[in-house]
Design an enzyme around this catalytic site. Sequence first.
Site, PDB file in Angstrom:
ATOM      1  N   HIS A 189       0.539  -0.849  -0.191  1.00 33.15           N
ATOM      2  CA  HIS A 189      -0.053  -0.387  -0.016  1.00 33.15           C
ATOM      3  C   HIS A 189       1.190   1.819   0.241  1.00 33.15           C
ATOM      4  O   HIS A 189       1.715   1.102   1.160  1.00 33.15           O
ATOM      5  CB  HIS A 189      -0.550   0.040   1.593  1.00 33.15           C
ATOM      6  N   ASP A 315     -11.074  -3.560  -2.882  1.00 34.73           N
ATOM      7  CA  ASP A 315     -11.042  -3.546  -1.483  1.00 34.73           C
ATOM      8  C   ASP A 315     -12.067  -3.164  -0.506  1.00 34.73           C
ATOM      9  O   ASP A 315     -12.395  -2.473   0.445  1.00 34.73           O
ATOM     10  CB  ASP A 315     -10.412  -2.181  -1.887  1.00 34.73           C
TER      11      ASP A 315
END
Length: 433
Positions: A189, A315
């Site tokens: 990320h 997500d």
Amino acid sequence: MSEKDHRPLLLANALLTDPASRTQSRGGLLIAWGVIAEIGAAVTPASAGPDVEVVDCGGQVVAPGLIDMRAVTGEPGAEHRETLATASQAAAAGGVTTIVCTPETHPPIDDPAVVDFVLRRARDTAIVRIHAMAALTKGLKGQEMTEIGLLSEAGALAFTDGARSIMNARVLRRTMTYARDFDALVIHHTQDSDLAGEGVMNEGEFASRLGLPGIPVEAEAILLERDMRLVALTGARYHAATVTCRASLDILRRARAAGIAVTASTSINHVTLNENDVAGFRTFCKVSPPLRHEDDRIALVQAIKDGVVDAIVSDHNPQDVETKRQPFAESADGAIGLETMLAAGLRLVHDGSLDLVTLLRALSTRPAEILRLPGGRLEKGAPADIIVFDPDVPFVLDAARLKSRCRNSPFDGARLQGQVSRTIVGGSTVHQI
């Protein structure tokens, strides 16, 4: 497995859509013993034997099941938000046949015993395939790397710290080097937490109008640029978890032009929504990274078409009422997306931004290739993880009817098109309407 499960199934009169070969054709598909036995125009009810169950698809799309590379499932430790069972039910309803869950559990998936627990629990309770990603660093704290070799042996499919970025470049370099030696995939990320600061949405004019602190795109781009240099230094298998802006796309293009083998994904939220969707302080649209400017969204869609962005992920991040029904700046990040990922993605098909094959390639074929899974293709001998759907069925999303344990959908009340009529995993129907 029962005799009924062993019975061959023929999906007749279908629009066979194979994103792996980028083809569409009319015909049928025969499933036997958990794999695709035959496929093509010659596969018809007339060619079926007496023991074959025949389903007339009525011209609907038959495609490989979706593979979601990034979903928070909650279990263990946050079963009030989601369990592996409820996540799998939501996935099946949305055409997702494989979920790859992040290690953001309690305890985190940073020990082989926790990997084993998740995989065993999934086998016992889930109706779709579930794989686990393990933590890159112990406790997801970004300080000390995990035992990547042991976690790989336990069944971890990839390694990530979820929505947390490793800010210490030396730690990430060592982790990448260690992962390279085990041929393990690092999924990172990219958001500089210091630069992001207390920001809660995309930095810009709209954030200023709302009076909310913003997160600049540079918070993402700077960390991604650093990561590209570390990949070049270490030779690790690297995947950028959620790219969201034009600056990141430029970095990926330069890296690939320099011969750096990297892949990247974006979320369904970032290709179908933009920063304007948080108007009215809609906390269901508060995600990390934040929704960006419309120009960034358009660039992301083009990047999917060009292959710069390989995959689209849900997500999926369930949050309960206590964490979402808060003032915008205080609410938790995250939105559910397993059940709506396909229907939301079909928006891009209906408005002409993407063709159906390209969308399905980003939702199934490329995730399978990146994760080295056998799915994502319609061909003889491939796993019978199949979905049947009508891309044109209109509906208004009622979040209360979703199968996820939480209801924080950014598409609540939205008009969508596309309904999954059947989901098949390993030859067995797990969802049907």
